[in-house]
Design a protein around this motif. Structure first.
Motif, short mmCIF file in Angstrom:
data_model
loop_
_atom_site.label_atom_id
_atom_site.label_comp_id
_atom_site.label_asym_id
_atom_site.label_seq_id
_atom_site.Cartn_x
_atom_site.Cartn_y
_atom_site.Cartn_z
N GLU A 132 0.84 -1.21 0.00
CA GLU A 132 0.00 0.00 0.00
C GLU A 132 0.87 1.25 0.00
OE1 GLU A 132 -2.99 2.53 2.91
OE2 GLU A 132 -2.73 0.39 3.28
N GLN A 133 1.86 1.27 0.87
CA GLN A 133 2.75 2.42 0.94
C GLN A 133 3.48 2.64 -0.38
OE1 GLN A 133 6.35 2.23 3.48
NE2 GLN A 133 5.66 4.16 4.35
N PHE A 134 3.97 1.55 -0.98
CA PHE A 134 4.68 1.66 -2.25
C PHE A 134 3.77 2.20 -3.34
CE2 PHE A 134 5.84 -0.27 -6.35
CZ PHE A 134 7.10 0.28 -6.51
N ILE A 135 2.55 1.68 -3.41
CA ILE A 135 1.61 2.07 -4.47
C ILE A 135 1.19 3.53 -4.32
CG2 ILE A 135 -0.75 1.71 -5.31
CD1 ILE A 135 -0.26 -1.32 -4.64
N THR A 136 0.83 3.93 -3.11
CA THR A 136 0.36 5.30 -2.91
C THR A 136 1.49 6.31 -3.07
OG1 THR A 136 0.60 5.05 -0.50
CG2 THR A 136 -1.57 4.61 -1.46
N GLU A 137 2.69 5.95 -2.63
CA GLU A 137 3.83 6.85 -2.81
C GLU A 137 4.25 6.94 -4.27
OE1 GLU A 137 6.96 5.66 -0.18
OE2 GLU A 137 5.98 6.51 1.60
N SER A 138 3.89 5.93 -5.07
CA SER A 138 4.16 5.96 -6.51
C SER A 138 3.13 6.80 -7.26
CB SER A 138 4.18 4.54 -7.08
OG SER A 138 5.23 3.77 -6.51
N GLY A 139 2.07 7.22 -6.55
CA GLY A 139 1.07 8.09 -7.16
C GLY A 139 -0.01 7.36 -7.92
N TRP A 140 -0.33 6.12 -7.51
CA TRP A 140 -1.38 5.34 -8.17
C TRP A 140 -2.59 5.22 -7.26
CZ3 TRP A 140 3.18 1.57 -8.63
CH2 TRP A 140 4.01 1.97 -9.68
N ASN A 141 -3.76 5.08 -7.88
CA ASN A 141 -5.00 4.89 -7.13
C ASN A 141 -4.95 3.58 -6.35
OD1 ASN A 141 -6.45 7.23 -8.28
ND2 ASN A 141 -6.40 6.04 -10.17
N TYR A 142 -5.57 3.58 -5.17
CA TYR A 142 -5.52 2.39 -4.33
C TYR A 142 -6.77 2.29 -3.47
CZ TYR A 142 -3.65 -1.02 -0.95
OH TYR A 142 -3.45 -2.12 -0.17
N PHE A 143 -7.40 1.12 -3.48
CA PHE A 143 -8.52 0.84 -2.59
C PHE A 143 -8.06 -0.15 -1.53
CE2 PHE A 143 -12.36 -1.94 -1.77
CZ PHE A 143 -12.90 -1.08 -0.82
N ASP A 144 -8.14 0.27 -0.29
CA ASP A 144 -7.67 -0.55 0.83
C ASP A 144 -8.80 -1.44 1.33
OD1 ASP A 144 -6.40 -1.69 2.94
OD2 ASP A 144 -6.02 0.17 4.04
N SER A 145 -9.12 -2.46 0.55
CA SER A 145 -10.20 -3.36 0.93
C SER A 145 -9.86 -4.15 2.20
CB SER A 145 -10.52 -4.33 -0.22
OG SER A 145 -9.36 -4.80 -0.85
N TYR A 146 -8.57 -4.37 2.45
CA TYR A 146 -8.16 -5.10 3.65
C TYR A 146 -8.62 -4.37 4.92
CZ TYR A 146 -5.04 -7.27 7.09
OH TYR A 146 -4.54 -7.92 8.21
N THR A 147 -8.32 -3.08 5.00
CA THR A 147 -8.74 -2.29 6.15
C THR A 147 -10.25 -2.12 6.18
OG1 THR A 147 -6.63 -1.09 6.25
CG2 THR A 147 -8.53 -0.04 7.29
N ALA A 148 -10.86 -2.00 4.99
CA ALA A 148 -12.32 -1.88 4.93
C ALA A 148 -12.99 -3.10 5.55
CB ALA A 148 -12.76 -1.71 3.48
N TRP A 149 -12.48 -4.29 5.23
CA TRP A 149 -12.99 -5.53 5.83
C TRP A 149 -12.87 -5.47 7.35
CZ3 TRP A 149 -13.76 -10.99 4.32
CH2 TRP A 149 -14.08 -11.16 2.96
N ASN A 150 -11.67 -5.16 7.82
CA ASN A 150 -11.42 -5.19 9.26
C ASN A 150 -12.31 -4.19 10.01
OD1 ASN A 150 -9.43 -7.24 9.46
ND2 ASN A 150 -7.87 -5.84 8.69
N ARG A 151 -12.49 -3.01 9.45
CA ARG A 151 -13.33 -2.01 10.11
C ARG A 151 -14.78 -2.48 10.16
NH1 ARG A 151 -11.35 3.77 7.47
NH2 ARG A 151 -9.23 3.76 8.31
N GLN A 152 -15.26 -3.03 9.06
CA GLN A 152 -16.64 -3.48 8.99
C GLN A 152 -16.89 -4.62 9.98
OE1 GLN A 152 -18.67 -1.80 7.14
NE2 GLN A 152 -20.56 -2.99 7.33
N MET A 153 -15.95 -5.54 10.06
CA MET A 153 -16.10 -6.65 11.00
C MET A 153 -16.11 -6.17 12.44
SD MET A 153 -13.86 -9.80 9.39
CE MET A 153 -12.31 -8.88 9.40
N GLU A 154 -15.26 -5.20 12.74
CA GLU A 154 -15.21 -4.67 14.11
C GLU A 154 -16.50 -3.94 14.44
OE1 GLU A 154 -12.39 -1.79 16.91
OE2 GLU A 154 -11.86 -2.15 14.82
N GLU A 155 -17.00 -3.14 13.50
CA GLU A 155 -18.22 -2.36 13.74
C GLU A 155 -19.43 -3.27 13.97
OE1 GLU A 155 -18.75 0.32 10.50
OE2 GLU A 155 -16.97 1.52 10.97
N GLU A 156 -19.50 -4.36 13.20
CA GLU A 156 -20.67 -5.23 13.26
C GLU A 156 -20.46 -6.47 14.13
OE1 GLU A 156 -22.32 -6.17 9.47
OE2 GLU A 156 -22.23 -4.11 8.74
N GLY A 157 -19.26 -6.62 14.68
CA GLY A 157 -18.98 -7.79 15.51
C GLY A 157 -19.01 -9.09 14.73
#
Length: 264
Positions: free
Chosen positions: A207-232
């Motif tokens: 993620e760091q490499f991609i975003t620092e290279s100036g490319w679009n990035y969707f962090d689905s990994y963190t999205a999953w983790n946040r959703q699971m935490e919010e909904e238990g």
């Protein structure tokens, strides 16, 4: 007295030097660990490259050309759709159906290959096949699940991502490229892997490499983790085999992608 004083002084110097050496070694070891620790994920789930449209803006602009928008998906088995009961339940298929239902005519073609790292996608010609199809939009799942399973050095993983991006940008300068993290994997899968890096380190280092290279990035990994935490939600309830999402997991992946990129 002087002899004893000198002896004690020398002993203190030796012991002190040994302690200093130990502290220095510990500091060096800590430095290595710090270099290997994963970077912290951004608060933004869709990290948009500077000077580029958002995903929705890009779709709208291309839809105005009165022809279907061609979207290409590439990556590993979790982009291919392994684990779903049928392909229509995968996130690429759900994305295609949703966009077409919203009056944005799209065609989604899937070039993902189970078990492949990005280097394999390049070497086996899958990236070339994608380029030959001339898509308008490319969703590139980083395949780091396989980088992790095969203990690929992170430098090689990032170099393969760079090579793929450079090749796509050179051959398809007008294509809208978005890199995407994979889903989380079950803790039970960690015990069968002897990688020097944690799976999460592969996710966040790329993620760091991609975003620092100036490319679009969707962090689905963190999205999953946040959703699971919010909904238990327990991760294993979203996975078919500890790695690949089941129908419920793919539905959540699509919902998160749709919210962060399409409806944003």
């Amino acid at each position: 007295m002087k002899k004893w004083y000198v002896f004690i002084l020398l002993l203190l110097i030796v012991v002190g030097g040994g302690i200093g050496l130990t502290l220095n070694l510990d500091a060096d070891e800590t430095g290595i660990r710090e270099e290997r620790s994963p970077v912290t994920s951004s608060d933004s789930l869709f990290i948009q490259a500077q000077s580029e449209n958002s995903f929705q803006e890009e779709l709208s602009a291309r839809s105005d050309q009165n022809s279907p928008v061609d979207i290409a998906v590439i990556g590993s088995s979790v982009a291919e759709g392994q684990g779903a009961s049928e392909y229509s339940q995968t996130w690429p298929s759900l994305l295609e159906s949703s966009l077409n239902e919203s009056a944005q005519s799209v065609n989604v073609t899937n070039f993902a290959v189970s078990g492949f790292k990005v280097s394999d996608l390049i070497e086996e010609g899958d990236v070339d096949e994608l380029i030959q199809s001339s898509p308008d939009v490319i969703l590139f799942e980083t395949s780091v699940i396989n980088s992790y399973y095969h203990d690929e050095p992170i430098e090689e993983t990032n170099e393969s991502i760079r090579l793929a991006a450079d090749k796509i940008k050179e051959e398809l300068p007008n294509a809208y490229l978005v890199f995407m993290a994979p889903n989380p994997i079950s803790e039970s899968m960690y015990s069968v892997v002897t990688s020097h890096l944690d799976f999460e380190e592969y996710v966040y280092e790329t993620e760091q490499f991609i975003t620092e290279s100036g490319w679009n990035y969707f962090d689905s990994y963190t999205a999953w983790n946040r959703q699971m935490e919010e909904e238990g939600i327990d991760l294993d309830s979203l996975l078919d085999d500890g790695t690949h999402p089941n129908d419920k997991g793919y539905q959540m992946w699509f919902d998160l992608l749709n919210k962060a990129m399409v409806q944003a």
